[in-house]
Structures are given as structure tokens and as C-alpha cells.
Design an enzyme around this catalytic site. Structure first.
Site, PDB file in Angstrom:
ATOM      1  N   CYS A  47      40.895  20.678  46.664  1.00  0.00           N
ATOM      2  CA  CYS A  47      42.014  20.178  45.882  1.00  0.00           C
ATOM      3  C   CYS A  47      41.439  19.422  44.687  1.00  0.00           C
ATOM      4  CB  CYS A  47      42.862  19.229  46.705  1.00  0.00           C
ATOM      5  SG  CYS A  47      43.398  19.921  48.267  1.00  0.00           S
TER       6      CYS A  47
ATOM      7  N   ARG B 225      43.189  24.986  40.821  1.00  0.00           N
ATOM      8  CA  ARG B 225      43.244  24.660  42.243  1.00  0.00           C
ATOM      9  C   ARG B 225      44.619  24.887  42.885  1.00  0.00           C
ATOM     10  NH1 ARG B 225      39.276  20.941  40.156  1.00  0.00           N
ATOM     11  NH2 ARG B 225      37.465  20.924  41.468  1.00  0.00           N
TER      12      ARG B 225
ATOM     13  N   TRP C 246      45.108  22.645  47.119  1.00  0.00           N
ATOM     14  CA  TRP C 246      44.735  23.960  47.631  1.00  0.00           C
ATOM     15  C   TRP C 246      44.961  23.885  49.116  1.00  0.00           C
ATOM     16  CZ3 TRP C 246      41.259  26.359  50.951  1.00  0.00           C
ATOM     17  CH2 TRP C 246      41.023  27.722  50.716  1.00  0.00           C
TER      18      TRP C 246
ATOM     19  N   ASN D 164      41.212  14.858  48.553  1.00  0.00           N
ATOM     20  CA  ASN D 164      40.524  16.122  48.341  1.00  0.00           C
ATOM     21  C   ASN D 164      39.545  16.262  49.496  1.00  0.00           C
ATOM     22  OD1 ASN D 164      39.123  18.275  47.295  1.00  0.00           O
ATOM     23  ND2 ASN D 164      38.123  17.119  45.661  1.00  0.00           N
ATOM     24  N   GLY D 165      39.584  17.382  50.218  1.00  0.00           N
ATOM     25  CA  GLY D 165      38.659  17.549  51.333  1.00  0.00           C
ATOM     26  C   GLY D 165      39.409  17.905  52.596  1.00  0.00           C
TER      27      GLY D 165
ATOM     28  N   GLU E 117      27.416  41.917  44.283  1.00  0.00           N
ATOM     29  CA  GLU E 117      28.123  41.018  43.376  1.00  0.00           C
ATOM     30  C   GLU E 117      29.322  41.739  42.735  1.00  0.00           C
ATOM     31  OE1 GLU E 117      28.466  38.070  42.888  1.00  0.00           O
ATOM     32  OE2 GLU E 117      29.218  37.815  40.860  1.00  0.00           O
TER      33      GLU E 117
ATOM     34  N   LYS F 202      33.300  40.691  43.086  1.00  0.00           N
ATOM     35  CA  LYS F 202      34.188  40.469  41.931  1.00  0.00           C
ATOM     36  C   LYS F 202      35.460  41.298  42.082  1.00  0.00           C
ATOM     37  CE  LYS F 202      32.791  37.583  40.638  1.00  0.00           C
ATOM     38  NZ  LYS F 202      31.538  36.878  40.798  1.00  0.00           N
TER      39      LYS F 202
ATOM     40  N   GLU G  50      37.697  39.790  44.982  1.00  0.00           N
ATOM     41  CA  GLU G  50      38.340  38.483  44.786  1.00  0.00           C
ATOM     42  C   GLU G  50      39.348  38.518  43.653  1.00  0.00           C
ATOM     43  OE1 GLU G  50      34.777  36.032  42.464  1.00  0.00           O
ATOM     44  OE2 GLU G  50      36.159  34.927  43.733  1.00  0.00           O
TER      45      GLU G  50
ATOM     46  N   HIS H 142      23.041  55.997  57.346  1.00  0.00           N
ATOM     47  CA  HIS H 142      23.181  55.264  58.610  1.00  0.00           C
ATOM     48  C   HIS H 142      24.621  54.840  58.851  1.00  0.00           C
ATOM     49  CE1 HIS H 142      18.879  55.382  58.895  1.00  0.00           C
ATOM     50  NE2 HIS H 142      18.810  54.932  57.652  1.00  0.00           N
TER      51      HIS H 142
ATOM     52  N   LYS I  48      37.832  27.209  43.101  1.00  0.00           N
ATOM     53  CA  LYS I  48      36.576  27.249  42.368  1.00  0.00           C
ATOM     54  C   LYS I  48      35.465  26.590  43.160  1.00  0.00           C
ATOM     55  CE  LYS I  48      33.873  28.034  38.965  1.00  0.00           C
ATOM     56  NZ  LYS I  48      33.332  29.406  38.978  1.00  0.00           N
TER      57      LYS I  48
HETATM   58  O1  M6R Z   1      29.683  26.582  43.366  1.00  0.00           O
HETATM   59  P1  M6R Z   1      28.901  27.549  44.201  1.00  0.00           P
HETATM   60  O2  M6R Z   1      27.986  28.419  43.406  1.00  0.00           O
HETATM   61  O3  M6R Z   1      28.155  26.898  45.326  1.00  0.00           O
HETATM   62  O4  M6R Z   1      29.988  28.490  44.867  1.00  0.00           O
HETATM   63  C1  M6R Z   1      29.650  29.456  45.822  1.00  0.00           C
HETATM   64  C2  M6R Z   1      30.770  30.453  46.012  1.00  0.00           C
HETATM   65  O5  M6R Z   1      31.915  29.823  46.511  1.00  0.00           O
HETATM   66  C3  M6R Z   1      31.132  31.160  44.715  1.00  0.00           C
HETATM   67  O6  M6R Z   1      30.017  31.745  44.114  1.00  0.00           O
HETATM   68  C4  M6R Z   1      32.189  32.253  44.978  1.00  0.00           C
HETATM   69  O7  M6R Z   1      31.643  33.264  45.753  1.00  0.00           O
HETATM   70  C5  M6R Z   1      32.727  32.784  43.644  1.00  0.00           C
HETATM   71  N1  M6R Z   1      34.137  32.519  43.531  1.00  0.00           N
HETATM   72  C6  M6R Z   1      32.578  34.253  43.489  1.00  0.00           C
HETATM   73  O8  M6R Z   1      33.015  34.658  42.233  1.00  0.00           O
END
Ligand code: M6R
Ligand code: UD1
Length: 690
Positions: free
Chosen positions: A2, A33, A87, A114-115, A564, A568, A571, A587, A685
Site C-alpha cells: 500500500c 497501488r 493494495w 502499509n504492510g 522475462e 511481461k 502480467e 522433454h 510495484k
Molecule cells: O523491486 P524488485 O526488483 O525487488 O521487484 C521484484 C519483482 O516484484 C518485480 O521485478 C516484478 O516481477 C515486476 N513487476 C515484473 O515486471
């Protein structure tokens, strides 16, 4: 997870409109958030007005503006206010679950948080048994109710101070939190405290502060000892009423020349992007700090005495500019951040790579190089995209340093209680520097005596501060939830680290020179790749938007790009996507291939090219029609294949380029599907809870 924001003005007259606008702007900087709310003073004494709205900050603004009875011109010489963007971790995103949460209908204590409070169920059960009625499904509400419970348990005349009370509350909380508390019993005061979640305080004064630090106050006051309750229930015990009152020294920084408090404004937030437009002077709270703001002065107390902890909190200057966190002419932050890569990669290398002498100097590692070179192994620990940057650079790291490398997902690393020893070097890679799993893994390794190195984008973040040394990737703030420019900068930071560690190896000189020469070409080559944008937009609309699934295949250095790229796509567009190591096709994954399964194959010119050609044959033999990401100069690819042609770089850097078309494709698929690119559903984020 949050976002929290609070604003206090002391002897600086502001009207309600200004205060609300400040809160709303603060929230909009944290907007990636979620679900928003804020609290300001009402017209009557000890009255708080709380506004809540699910959705975007604009909806909350509209709701407040529609309150015709609200006097927006009412002036406040001193005032405390707070806001929150949520969040959902516990409970649905709805108004009743929005913060601030209150202790009771009179708002004796209100809290933004937050947390995550992991023992909230136990606390809630006990509080409910004691007659405290809960109004939400959140973990946060137990904090406000607990404060009131402790307060109520003290007879008039022996009530605790605000700081002592919050200390007692914190002692009962388990989990991670940054909280801000306001109370009708302590009007115009605020307490902010953290454990495991980020929190910083911006300070704005007309005159220069007298000193650049705040002393930590231990005076009189360890956290109050809990007195065991009858029937063995030691939880929620009242504070020992005979406990001596907190001693208060004066916060020198905030006094004027005549020793009197001076007009001052405070901005508290979970992220510097919400503060930077008001002031660049900030102070980061440490875990266990309890910041108390009262009559314009900031006092910092400790939950527990810790002899290893500095007794001063430095007031630092933020280096980010507001412009850096604005979208500019782009439609989305993600798009802006993809397009920033020609500059962000330069910023990562600036002052560190000398292209003339072909040397690399990472200031943050200089005194630790010998220790790192001597280590038994290097363990990379990260989550999500940051984890992929470790996978992407593992091979070149091993090749140049000849040190065994393992790459770990932070959550799994912790689950396995991985053995870590004093002669290990552990590298924690994180854009935010606040990812809970990565921080917990870091603390685990610190306890076991390993040298801990951070690779972070956020100066002042927990990982940056708690590691022994490290490298800031200097990519600039990344706002889009999907990580793009941080990935390429992490990749480069790790390559730079390997280059510096291997500088004494003559046998590697030629290889190192080839890499450094191509690092120099990088900005130009990224620009050329970004020029494919229109073509990729068209491709996404013609061939990919309506698909249910997308497989991305490659091997060797391109394995990380596949993982990666698939992350992308998932998400952002909510489309199923999988990164597949081409060597694993036979496999299992080959069974997925038929004429309908969309496939992207990465086939750039490196030593594994013939093996990827064989994967192409395996796919086409099953009637697959892969789109091929290949090099511009590759004339071997038959015309029947749709290609995405990218410039060639030395094998270990090629992944910096092949990832860009996948970033752009995922962006365009998401836009075409009408998905909110910067705020994908269910994601945040900064993942500050486990
Ligand atoms: O802030 P960080 O690099 O530690 O975050 C790690 C992941 O949460 C972050 O890279 C996440 O996978 C991204 N939203 C992917 O785009
Ligand atoms: C530093 C300065 C930079 C200045 C340069 C000039 C900072 C943040 N950076 O950059 O503004 O231009 O010197 O010489 O002041 N660290 C960790 N963990 C991490 C990341 C970094 O402990 O996760 C430590 C480093 O070991 C170092 C410090 O933080 O002690 C700064 O790191 P970094 O910004 O990477 O250092 P420089 O590139 O030397």
C-alpha cells in the site's frame, strides 16, 4: 504494497483546499497501488473527516469536490492530515476496507498502514472478546483497536504518552508495517513508525535547518514492560502505570535561532516520489524508529535499545526531480520507461565504464573486491524480473570470474533454509530495494556472516542500506508496475561487476574488451531496436491480441529473455505465456505445438545458433509457425517466417536487445486489450509483504 502519505503544517497557515490537494497529489504519485482514502480535520474540535473511494485518485477527488457543505477555504495554522492508497491483502477492495481504520466511531485513534500484520487474527479475537467491534476485514484495524484498548485500560491520571502507547502497540504486532497514527487525545500530533516497510519524512522550512540530523532519543524509555494479565494472557497487557514518563530532548534541527520552534511542514510517505515536489530534504526511518511530531518538532525514539544502531538520523537530499516521475508525452509510464532505455543504460555506466581505457570502476565495490574474488561461491537472490537479470548474466559471470554462481528466487531460498556460510558472497538484486522476500533473504545471509552485496535502483532503500556494499543501478525512478528499464540496468550492473572482478585475469582481456566495446554501442543499438515499435504494434494487433497463449523459446543467453518476455506478457495482458528453454522442448513442451499455438523463437547469432535452428525444425515439423527474433544481418532465415530483426551484439549482451521487442509487444497487446498498463490487476510495484 500500500502507499501512505501524511502532511503536517505547523505555524504555516494553509486552507483545507491546499491540504486536501496536497494529500491527493501525494496519493497520485503512489497511485500505482490502488484504492484511495484520506482524513483531514473537521470543523469541530477533535473531528476528523474521512473520505474513501475505490478506484483511481481522480474518483476520490471528485467525491470530495461534490461535498457542497465542506468549507474548502477554512484556514488552519497548524494541522495534521493523512492519506492512503490501498493494495488489498486482507479483505476486498471496497470502502469499508479503505484506511484510515479507526478505534471507534469517535476516531480516538486512526491509523494508515502499509504492510501486513501476521498475528491480526489472534489480536482481533482477543479484542472482540473484550468488546471491541470490528468494522472491516483488514489486518490494519486491529492496530487502531489495540491502541484504544491499551488506552482504555489506564485509569485517568496515569494515561501513557502518545509515544509510549504506540510503543506498547508495536510490541504486540507481528509482521511488517509502516504506520501513521493520529489521535483525538493528542490533537495535532502524529506518530510514524516502521518495521520492514519503507517510510520517510520530508521536511520543509523557510530557514535552513540548524543541523542535518536528528538525534535518536532513548531517554527514560524502553518500550513499556507488559504486565501479565490474569489467566495467563500476556497479550494486550496494560502498560505499567508507574513507568517513568518519556524524557524529551529538543530536536536541534527544527529550532529557530532563539531556540523556539519555527514554522515547518512535514511530508511523510512510503515512497520518495510522493515527497520530492514539496521538498528534497528527507530523513529515512529505520526499523524500530518511532517518529513523533509535535508542535513542529520531530523526535525519534527507539522501540528497543540497539547498541549497533546509529543514534542519529541524517537529513539527506533527494536526488530525483519531479520531471523524472512524470509521464511527459507518453501514454503510460511503462512506455516512457521502455523509451528511456538509451539514456538509462548510459546512466548506469556513467562514471563507471571508461571506454577509452576499457576499464570498469564500481565505487561501491572497490574495498570489497579482494574479498569477493576470494569467496567460495556467489549466490544471486532476487524475485521476478530482477531474478531474470541474474539468470541473464550468470553465464558471463561464471566465465569471467570462474567463481561458481547459483541463482535463487528469494522466496524459495528462504523456504529451503539454504545453507549459507561466511565465505559466501550473496548478491541481492532489487529495483525497489524493498521487496520483502529479498530483504528477508538478505537478513538471513547477514546472520550467517556472508558478505552481502546489493544491486538496487533506490538509494536509501532497505536493501541499499542493509547490504555491506553494492551498486546503485541509477536507472531513475521506475513507476510502471512492469519492470523494463530496471531490467536492462540490472543486467548491465551485473555485467560491470563481473568485468571489474575479472580485471586481473589476462586470459580474459580479449573477451572483456569485446564486451566493453559493445557496452559503448548500446545506446545507439537500443535506439535502432526501439524503431521497430510500429512494426511490433502492427504484429501484436494482427497476430497476438486475440490469442489465449504465447510460447517464447530460446536457449543459452536467451533463456532469460524468454522468461522475462513471458512474465511481461502475463502480467500486462493477462494472456498465458511461458518462457521455454529450447533444449527442453523434447522433454515435454513440444506436445503443446500445433498449427494454432503462437510461438516466438529467439534465434540470434551465437554459439548455440545451430541448436536453436534444430528447435525451429522441431516446431515447424509440428506445423508451428514461429515468429523469429533474429539479427538484422541473418540471411539464413527463409522468407516464409515472420521475423523481428534486431542489431547484433556480443553474445552475453544480446539479451539486452532481444528483450526490447518483447517489452514493446507486451505493451501493445495490453493496450489493445484495454488493460490498464501501468496498474495491472492484482499486482503492486513494490511487494513489501511475503
Ligand atoms: O523491486 P524488485 O526488483 O525487488 O521487484 C521484484 C519483482 O516484484 C518485480 O521485478 C516484478 O516481477 C515486476 N513487476 C515484473 O515486471
Ligand atoms: C557514488 C555516489 C554518486 C557519486 C559517485 C562519485 C551515492 C548514492 N552515489 O556513486 O552520487 O556521483 O559516488 O564518486 O551517493 N551500496 C550498498 N548497497 C546497495 C547499493 C549501494 O551498500 O545496494 C553502497 C555502495 O557500496 C556505496 C554507496 O552505497 O558505498 C553508493 O553506491 P553507488 O551509488 O553505487 O556508488 P558510486 O557509483 O561510487
Amino acid at each position: 504494497m500500500c502507499g501512505i502519505f501524511a502532511y503536517l503544517n505547523y505555524l504555516v497557515e494553509k486552507d483545507r483546499r491546499y491540504i486536501i490537494n496536497t494529500l491527493l497529489t501525494g496519493l497520485s504519485r503512489l497511485e500505482y497501488r490502488g484504492y484511495d482514502s484520506l482524513a483531514v480535520n473537521g470543523d469541530k474540535e477533535n473531528e476528523f473527516l474521512i473520505f474513501r473511494e475505490v478506484g483511481k485518485v481522480a474518483a476520490l477527488r471528485a467525491k470530495i469536490e461534490s461535498q457542497s457543505t465542506l468549507d474548502m477555504n477554512k484556514k488552519f495554522l497548524s494541522h495534521t492530515s493523512m492519506a492512503h492508497t490501498r493494495w488489498a491483502t486482507h479483505g476486498q477492495p471496497c470502502e469499508k476496507n479503505s484506511h484510515p481504520h479507526r478505534s471507534d466511531p469517535n476516531n480516538e485513534f486512526i491509523v494508515v498502514h502499509n504492510g501486513i500484520i501476521t498475528n491480526y487474527k489472534e489480536l482481533r479475537t482477543i479484542l472482540e472478546k473484550n468488546g471491541y467491534l470490528f468494522e472491516s476485514d483488514t489486518d490494519t484495524e486491529c492496530i487502531a483497536k489495540l491502541a484504544k484498548y491499551i488506552w482504555d485500560n489506564h485509569a485517568k491520571g496515569s494515561k501513557p504518552t502518545f509515544t509510549t502507547l504506540v510503543k506498547a502497540v508495536c510490541k504486540e504486532l507481528e509482521g511488517a508495517f509502516a504506520i501513521i497514527v493520529k489521535s483525538t487525545h493528542f490533537p495535532d500530533e502524529v506518530i510514524a513508525t516502521r518495521r520492514g516497510s519503507p517510510l520517510l519524512i520530508g521536511v520543509k522550512t523557510q530557514k535552513k535547518l540548524k543541523v542535518d540530523f536528528v538525534d535518536v532519543e532513548f531517554g527514560g524509555a524502553e518500550a513499556p514492560a507488559a504486565v501479565a494479565q490474569p489467566k495467563g494472557n500476556s497479550l494486550l497487557a496494560p502498560i505499567n502505570p508507574s513507568h517513568p514518563p518519556m524524557q524529551r530532548s529538543q530536536s536541534r534541527a527544527f529550532l529557530s535561532d532563539d531556540g523556539m520552534p519555527q514554522p515547518i511542514e512535514y511530508f511523510l510517505a512510503s515512497d520518495p516520489s510522493a515527497i520530492v515536489e514539496h521538498t528534497k530534504r528527507v530523513l529515512y526511518l529505520e526499523d524500530g524508529d518511532i517518529a513523533h511530531i509535535d508542535e513542529g518538532e520531530l523526535h525519534i525514539h527507539r522501540l528497543r535499545r540497539d547498541d549497533n544502531m546509529s543514534t542519529m538520523r541524517q537529513i539527506q537530499t533527494l536526488e530525483m526531480e519531479l520531471a523524472e516521475i512524470m509521464k511527459g508525452s507518453f501514454d503510460h509510464f511503462m512506455q516512457k520507461e521502455i523509451y528511456e532505455q538509451p539514456e538509462s543504460v548510459v546512466n548506469t555506466m556513467r562514471g563507471r565504464v571508461n571506454f577509452d581505457t576499457r576499464t570498469v570502476t564500481l565505487g561501491g565495490l572497490s574495498t570489497y573486491l579482494a574479498t569477493i574474488r576470494r569467496c567460495r561461491r556467489i549466490v544471486f537472490v532476487a524475485c521476478g524480473t530482477s531474478y531474470h537479470s541474474c539468470i541473464a548474466t550468470r553465464a558471463i559471470f561464471e566465465e569471467l570470474t570462474e567463481i561458481p554462481i547459483s541463482v535463487e528466487l528469494a522466496s524459495d531460498f528462504l523456504d529451503r533454509k539454504t545453507p549459507i556460510f561466511r565465505d559466501d558472497v550473496c548478491v541481492f538484486v532489487s529495483q525497489s530495494g524493498e521487496t520483502a522476500d529479498t530483504i528477508l533473504a538478505l537478513r538471513y545471509c547477514l546472520e550467517r556472516g556472508a558478505l552481502c552485496v546489493g544491486i538496487t535502483n533506490t538509494v536509501g532503500s532497505s536493501i541499499s542500506r542493509e547490504t555491506h556494499c553494492g551498486v546503485h543501478i541509477n536507472a531513475g525512478p521506475e513507476i510502471g508496475v512492469a519492470s523494463t528499464k530496471a531490467y536492462t540496468s540490472q543486467f548491465i550492473a551485473l555485467v560491470m561487476m563481473a568485468l571489474q572482478l575479472s580485471e586481473d585475469r589476462i586470459s580474459k582481456t580479449e573477451r572483456r574488451n569485446a564486451i566493453i566495446d559493445d557496452l559503448c554501442r548500446l545506446p545507439q543499438v537500443i535506439k535502432e531496436t526501439l524503431a521497430l515499435d510500429n512494426e511490433l504494434k502492427q504484429l501484436s494487433r494482427e497476430s497476438l491480441v486475440k490469442q489465449a497463449s504465447l510460447l517464447i523459446m530460446g536457449r543459452g543467453y536467451q533463456n532469460a529473455t524468454c522468461l522475462e518476455g513471458a512474465l511481461k506478457i502475463k502480467e500486462l495482458s493477462y494472456m498465458h505465456s511461458e518462457g521455454i528453454l529450447a533444449g527442453e522442448l523434447k522433454h515435454g513442451p513440444l506436445a503443446l505445438i500445433d498449427e494454432n499455438m503462437p510461438v516466438i523463437l529467439i534465434m540470434t547469432k551465437d554459439s548455440l545458433y545451430p541448436k536453436v535452428q534444430s528447435a525451429l525444425q522441431q516446431v515447424t515439423a509440428r506445423k508451428g509457425h514461429p515468429i523469429i527474433i533474429c539479427n538484422t544481418n541473418d540471411s539464413n532465415i527463409p522468407d516464409k517466417y515472420r521475423t523481428i530483426r534486431v542489431p547484433q551484439l556480443v553474445d552475453c549482451l544480446q539479451g539486452l536487445i532481444t528483450v526490447i521487442p518483447l517489452q514493446l509487444l507486451s505493451y501493445h497487446i495490453a493496450v489493445a486489450r484495454g488493460v490498464n498498463v501501468d496498474f495491472p490487476r492484482n499486482l503492486a510495484k513494490s511487494v513489501t509483504v511475503e
